[in-house]
Design a protein around this motif. Structure first.
Motif, PDB file in Angstrom:
ATOM      1  N   LYS A  15       0.827  -1.212   0.000  1.00 47.01           N
ATOM      2  CA  LYS A  15       0.000   0.000   0.000  1.00 47.01           C
ATOM      3  C   LYS A  15       0.855   1.252   0.000  1.00 47.01           C
ATOM      4  CE  LYS A  15      -3.911  -2.133   2.300  1.00 47.01           C
ATOM      5  NZ  LYS A  15      -4.701  -2.203   3.544  1.00 47.01           N
ATOM      6  N   ALA A  16       2.034   1.198   0.579  1.00 49.28           N
ATOM      7  CA  ALA A  16       2.914   2.360   0.650  1.00 49.28           C
ATOM      8  C   ALA A  16       3.668   2.602  -0.663  1.00 49.28           C
ATOM      9  CB  ALA A  16       3.911   2.180   1.794  1.00 49.28           C
ATOM     10  N   TYR A  17       3.669   1.627  -1.548  1.00 48.28           N
ATOM     11  CA  TYR A  17       4.420   1.758  -2.801  1.00 48.28           C
ATOM     12  C   TYR A  17       3.754   2.759  -3.725  1.00 48.28           C
ATOM     13  CZ  TYR A  17       6.697   0.600  -7.194  1.00 48.28           C
ATOM     14  OH  TYR A  17       7.385   0.667  -8.375  1.00 48.28           O
ATOM     15  N   LYS A  18       4.536   3.684  -4.230  1.00 53.33           N
ATOM     16  CA  LYS A  18       4.059   4.685  -5.186  1.00 53.33           C
ATOM     17  C   LYS A  18       4.730   4.401  -6.536  1.00 53.33           C
ATOM     18  CE  LYS A  18       1.989   7.271  -2.087  1.00 53.33           C
ATOM     19  NZ  LYS A  18       0.730   6.748  -1.656  1.00 53.33           N
ATOM     20  N   THR A  19       3.906   4.284  -7.584  1.00 55.04           N
ATOM     21  CA  THR A  19       4.475   4.049  -8.918  1.00 55.04           C
ATOM     22  C   THR A  19       5.107   5.338  -9.423  1.00 55.04           C
ATOM     23  OG1 THR A  19       2.350   4.563  -9.944  1.00 55.04           O
ATOM     24  CG2 THR A  19       2.796   2.253  -9.512  1.00 55.04           C
ATOM     25  N   PRO A  20       6.266   5.233 -10.075  1.00 53.17           N
ATOM     26  CA  PRO A  20       6.913   6.448 -10.579  1.00 53.17           C
ATOM     27  C   PRO A  20       6.092   7.042 -11.725  1.00 53.17           C
ATOM     28  CG  PRO A  20       8.130   4.486 -11.243  1.00 53.17           C
ATOM     29  CD  PRO A  20       7.057   4.035 -10.316  1.00 53.17           C
ATOM     30  N   ALA A  21       6.106   8.367 -11.814  1.00 57.60           N
ATOM     31  CA  ALA A  21       5.368   9.064 -12.874  1.00 57.60           C
ATOM     32  C   ALA A  21       6.073   8.862 -14.209  1.00 57.60           C
ATOM     33  CB  ALA A  21       5.273  10.550 -12.545  1.00 57.60           C
TER      34      ALA A  21
END
Length: 92
Positions: A15-21
């Motif tokens: 849940k904490a993982y953010k996909t790079p833009a």
């Protein structure tokens, strides 16, 4: 019960993982730029006039006849079985 805490830790990290833009410039250097190839010249059009002259000057070859036995006019004599018979018109 340790198994349950491993799953909770995994879900927390997931849940904490953010996909790079993704940016437009990211593809530079990775993908080749497409350019239309130039149209090739047709080999038939290059010597069309010369080919036509050569074709017109070719001797006519007829199967079964000697090339030197052709008539001077260039027209071959038709065998009599090729001539069309004239049909008689019915009389009234």
């Amino acid at each position: 019960m340790r198994h349950n805490s491993d799953i909770e830790l995994y879900l927390k990290e997931l849940k904490a993982y953010k996909t790079p833009a993704v940016k437009e410039s990211d593809a530079e250097g990775q993908v080749q730029v497409f350019t239309m190839p130039k149209t090739p010249a047709s080999p038939e059009e290059a010597n069309l006039a010369d080919s036509l002259k050569a074709y017109e000057s070719m001797a006519v070859e007829i199967e079964g006849q000697d090339a030197s036995a052709q008539t001077s006019a260039g027209a071959a004599q038709l065998p009599d079985w090729l001539e069309a018979e004239e049909e008689e018109e019915p009389h009234h």
